[in-house]
Enzyme design. Structure first.
Site, PDB file in Angstrom:
ATOM      1  N   TRP A 163       9.725 -29.957  20.672  1.00 60.07           N
ATOM      2  CA  TRP A 163       9.725 -29.861  19.205  1.00 60.07           C
ATOM      3  C   TRP A 163       9.132 -28.525  18.756  1.00 60.07           C
ATOM      4  O   TRP A 163       9.705 -27.829  17.902  1.00 60.07           O
ATOM      5  CB  TRP A 163       8.884 -31.023  18.659  1.00 60.07           C
ATOM      6  CG  TRP A 163       8.945 -31.233  17.186  1.00 60.07           C
ATOM      7  CD1 TRP A 163       9.909 -30.796  16.315  1.00 60.07           C
ATOM      8  CD2 TRP A 163       7.996 -31.947  16.400  1.00 60.07           C
ATOM      9  NE1 TRP A 163       9.611 -31.196  15.039  1.00 60.07           N
ATOM     10  CE2 TRP A 163       8.446 -31.913  15.073  1.00 60.07           C
ATOM     11  CE3 TRP A 163       6.808 -32.630  16.694  1.00 60.07           C
ATOM     12  CZ2 TRP A 163       7.745 -32.519  14.030  1.00 60.07           C
ATOM     13  CZ3 TRP A 163       6.118 -33.241  15.665  1.00 60.07           C
ATOM     14  CH2 TRP A 163       6.580 -33.190  14.343  1.00 60.07           C
ATOM     15  N   HIS A 198       2.564 -24.568  30.358  1.00 58.87           N
ATOM     16  CA  HIS A 198       1.627 -25.699  30.402  1.00 58.87           C
ATOM     17  C   HIS A 198       0.315 -25.267  31.046  1.00 58.87           C
ATOM     18  O   HIS A 198      -0.556 -26.108  31.290  1.00 58.87           O
ATOM     19  CB  HIS A 198       2.206 -26.840  31.244  1.00 58.87           C
ATOM     20  CG  HIS A 198       3.378 -27.544  30.621  1.00 58.87           C
ATOM     21  ND1 HIS A 198       3.395 -27.976  29.318  1.00 58.87           N
ATOM     22  CD2 HIS A 198       4.580 -27.927  31.147  1.00 58.87           C
ATOM     23  CE1 HIS A 198       4.558 -28.567  29.072  1.00 58.87           C
ATOM     24  NE2 HIS A 198       5.285 -28.551  30.155  1.00 58.87           N
ATOM     25  N   ARG A 255      -1.792 -33.998  21.539  1.00 60.77           N
ATOM     26  CA  ARG A 255      -1.277 -35.309  21.114  1.00 60.77           C
ATOM     27  C   ARG A 255      -2.253 -36.383  21.562  1.00 60.77           C
ATOM     28  O   ARG A 255      -3.007 -36.183  22.544  1.00 60.77           O
ATOM     29  CB  ARG A 255       0.096 -35.524  21.762  1.00 60.77           C
ATOM     30  CG  ARG A 255       0.872 -36.681  21.231  1.00 60.77           C
ATOM     31  CD  ARG A 255       2.236 -36.796  21.909  1.00 60.77           C
ATOM     32  NE  ARG A 255       3.023 -37.842  21.301  1.00 60.77           N
ATOM     33  CZ  ARG A 255       4.151 -38.325  21.780  1.00 60.77           C
ATOM     34  NH1 ARG A 255       4.652 -37.841  22.903  1.00 60.77           N
ATOM     35  NH2 ARG A 255       4.808 -39.302  21.164  1.00 60.77           N
ATOM     36  N   ARG A 314      12.869 -39.276  23.796  1.00 54.30           N
ATOM     37  CA  ARG A 314      12.760 -40.697  24.133  1.00 54.30           C
ATOM     38  C   ARG A 314      12.637 -41.500  22.854  1.00 54.30           C
ATOM     39  O   ARG A 314      13.589 -42.075  22.370  1.00 54.30           O
ATOM     40  CB  ARG A 314      11.571 -40.913  25.089  1.00 54.30           C
ATOM     41  CG  ARG A 314      11.569 -42.258  25.820  1.00 54.30           C
ATOM     42  CD  ARG A 314      10.344 -42.408  26.683  1.00 54.30           C
ATOM     43  NE  ARG A 314       9.123 -42.346  25.919  1.00 54.30           N
ATOM     44  CZ  ARG A 314       8.478 -43.401  25.422  1.00 54.30           C
ATOM     45  NH1 ARG A 314       8.939 -44.604  25.639  1.00 54.30           N
ATOM     46  NH2 ARG A 314       7.365 -43.244  24.721  1.00 54.30           N
ATOM     47  N   GLY A 353       4.784 -32.592  22.913  1.00 57.17           N
ATOM     48  CA  GLY A 353       5.665 -32.137  21.842  1.00 57.17           C
ATOM     49  C   GLY A 353       6.145 -30.703  22.040  1.00 57.17           C
ATOM     50  O   GLY A 353       6.506 -30.019  21.074  1.00 57.17           O
ATOM     51  N   TYR A 369       0.292 -33.260  17.261  1.00 54.24           N
ATOM     52  CA  TYR A 369       1.619 -33.871  17.092  1.00 54.24           C
ATOM     53  C   TYR A 369       1.613 -34.828  15.895  1.00 54.24           C
ATOM     54  O   TYR A 369       2.519 -34.819  15.062  1.00 54.24           O
ATOM     55  CB  TYR A 369       1.957 -34.609  18.389  1.00 54.24           C
ATOM     56  CG  TYR A 369       3.303 -35.293  18.436  1.00 54.24           C
ATOM     57  CD1 TYR A 369       4.419 -34.639  18.945  1.00 54.24           C
ATOM     58  CD2 TYR A 369       3.453 -36.616  18.007  1.00 54.24           C
ATOM     59  CE1 TYR A 369       5.654 -35.277  19.014  1.00 54.24           C
ATOM     60  CE2 TYR A 369       4.675 -37.259  18.071  1.00 54.24           C
ATOM     61  CZ  TYR A 369       5.787 -36.596  18.575  1.00 54.24           C
ATOM     62  OH  TYR A 369       7.003 -37.224  18.635  1.00 54.24           O
TER      63      TYR A 369
HETATM   64  P1  A3P Z   1       7.988 -39.856  23.567  1.00 56.63           P
HETATM   65  O1  A3P Z   1       8.166 -39.972  25.038  1.00 56.63           O
HETATM   66  O2  A3P Z   1       6.739 -40.520  23.068  1.00 56.63           O
HETATM   67  O3  A3P Z   1       9.188 -40.260  22.797  1.00 56.63           O
HETATM   68  P2  A3P Z   1       7.520 -32.654  25.528  1.00 56.63           P
HETATM   69  O4  A3P Z   1       8.519 -31.980  24.651  1.00 56.63           O
HETATM   70  O5  A3P Z   1       6.184 -31.956  25.533  1.00 56.63           O
HETATM   71  O6  A3P Z   1       8.066 -32.929  26.866  1.00 56.63           O
HETATM   72  O7  A3P Z   1       7.183 -34.041  24.828  1.00 56.63           O
HETATM   73  C1  A3P Z   1       8.148 -35.036  24.770  1.00 56.63           C
HETATM   74  C2  A3P Z   1       7.780 -35.997  23.671  1.00 56.63           C
HETATM   75  O8  A3P Z   1       8.098 -35.401  22.410  1.00 56.63           O
HETATM   76  C3  A3P Z   1       8.596 -37.258  23.777  1.00 56.63           C
HETATM   77  O9  A3P Z   1       7.777 -38.298  23.232  1.00 56.63           O
HETATM   78  C4  A3P Z   1       9.779 -36.918  22.892  1.00 56.63           C
HETATM   79  O10 A3P Z   1      10.502 -38.034  22.429  1.00 56.63           O
HETATM   80  C5  A3P Z   1       9.101 -36.183  21.756  1.00 56.63           C
HETATM   81  N1  A3P Z   1      10.000 -35.277  21.023  1.00 56.63           N
HETATM   82  C6  A3P Z   1      11.014 -34.546  21.531  1.00 56.63           C
HETATM   83  N2  A3P Z   1      11.623 -33.852  20.551  1.00 56.63           N
HETATM   84  C7  A3P Z   1      10.978 -34.167  19.403  1.00 56.63           C
HETATM   85  C8  A3P Z   1      11.180 -33.765  18.035  1.00 56.63           C
HETATM   86  N3  A3P Z   1      12.158 -32.939  17.687  1.00 56.63           N
HETATM   87  N4  A3P Z   1      10.335 -34.293  17.111  1.00 56.63           N
HETATM   88  C9  A3P Z   1       9.350 -35.129  17.471  1.00 56.63           C
HETATM   89  N5  A3P Z   1       9.135 -35.558  18.737  1.00 56.63           N
HETATM   90  C10 A3P Z   1       9.942 -35.072  19.702  1.00 56.63           C
END
Ligand code: A3P
Length: 321
Positions: A72, A133, A155, A287, A69, A221
């Site tokens: 986000w 990270h 998460r 995604r 996340g 998350y």
């Molecule tokens: P999923 O692949 O389960 O959909 P990161 O940002 O650490 O790369 O994590 C990506 C994950 O966070 C993805 O999960 C993505 O869809 C989700 N994500 C991205 N933007 C988000 C938002 N604004 N709110 C909630 N989840 C989000």
């Protein structure tokens, strides 16, 4: 190694050649450094930032294991901290920039060869918001020892695995043959994944958040999805920019939640079409954005294995994710 990255310094090549290595998910190899696994192309940034990065007491680090996340959290933290300079309207930076363009990443963007990193905060450099990270053990000492703050997002590993699996499939170098889901699942469980072992990464920050709650805020998350208002307020308090009674009454917290929501962000033109300098498409970061997507994608055995591993690894820590 030569084939993998010709841009690496001699020093990095030398270190890498002495490290344990395993087959990568999307790149030829992953290397184990200070207990965690890295692709060669990220290694230079890790070593350089450990040696040369200079933290300021006012810095805020947004930390995560990949796919927990980060995107986000970047959007939320930026919007909360900068809400006076950037009110929520159609000119807000998130309307035209992907969160990864707004908040730089230490190991990807920092280079000791030029000072650009320190001046490359496009919208606001006070406080500096920086993502990483890196596991706690590998953070530059100045980050651990200064007064700067760390926000960590974790998460559920079942969703992390699925999210990482899809993300890495997008990134896979075209000349490499694909890994089966079963094969990378075993690697994930053994800890051989980007910045893995996942469990150790989470646990280190969890322990640090208990020891130094004013320095490290530990978020989940799933909690944030369920009770976003509580966590947006918590973030404001932790980052020394609490919401006033008037701000709350005017609905500012809900406006921030809506602006940074998965649905809103995914549908913005910039996130549907743009690319990062590394070539990763912005849309790859959006995604499904759901809790529990693993239910449709993991077998019973995989679920059982991940549950057992989490129970084992987190046993006695007080941590449940
Ligand atoms: P999923 O692949 O389960 O959909 P990161 O940002 O650490 O790369 O994590 C990506 C994950 O966070 C993805 O999960 C993505 O869809 C989700 N994500 C991205 N933007 C988000 C938002 N604004 N709110 C909630 N989840 C989000």
């Amino acid at each position: 190694l030569q084939e993998e990255d010709n841009n690496l310094s001699q020093e990095c090549k030398q270190i890498l050649s002495s490290l344990p290595k395993e087959k990568g998910w999307a790149e030829p190899n992953l290397y184990k450094y200070q207990g965690f696994w890295y692709p060669s192309w990220q290694f230079q940034g890790v070593v350089e930032s450990q040696k040369h990065f200079q933290a300021q007491d006012s810095d805020v680090f947004l930390v995560s294991s990949p796919k927990c996340g980060t995107t986000w959290l970047k959007a939320l933290a930026f919007t909360i901290i900068n809400r006076s300079s950037f009110p929520i309207n159609t000119s807000h930076p998130l309307m035209t920039e992907n969160p990864h363009q707004i908040v730089p990443c230490l190991e990807l963007d920092f280079s000791s060869k030029n000072d650009q990193f320190y001046t490359s905060f496009p919208f606001s450099s006070s406080p500096r918001l920086i993502s990483t990270h890196l596991p706690y053990v590998s953070l530059p000492n100045c980050v651990q020892n200064s007064l700067c703050k760390v926000v960590y997002i974790s998460r559920n590993p079942k969703d992390v695995f699925i999210s990482l699996w899809h993300f890495m499939n997008n990134l896979r170098e075209s000349h490499l043959s694909s890994n089966s889901k079963e094969e990378v699942f075993d690697m994930f469980c053994k800890g051989v994944s980007l910045f893995g072992p996942f469990w150790d990464h989470v646990l280190e920050y969890w322990k640090e958040s208990l020891k130094r709650p004013k320095k490290v805020l530990f978020l989940r998350y799933e909690d944030m999805k369920e009770e976003a208002r509580i966590y947006v307020k918590k973030l404001g308090e932790f980052l020394d920019c609490s919401f006033s009674f008037e701000e709350e009454k005017e609905g500012l917290i809900d406006e921030i939640i809506n602006l940074c929501s998965f649905e809103n962000m995914r549908n913005l033109e910039v996130n549907k079409s743009g690319k990062l300098p590394s070539g990763v498409e912005h849309k790859a970061f959006f995604r499904q954005g759901k809790v529990g997507n693993w239910k449709n994608e993991l077998t019973h055995q995989m679920i059982h294995k991940l549950n057992c591993l989490s129970q084992d690894k987190f046993h006695g820590s007080g941590l449940q994710i």
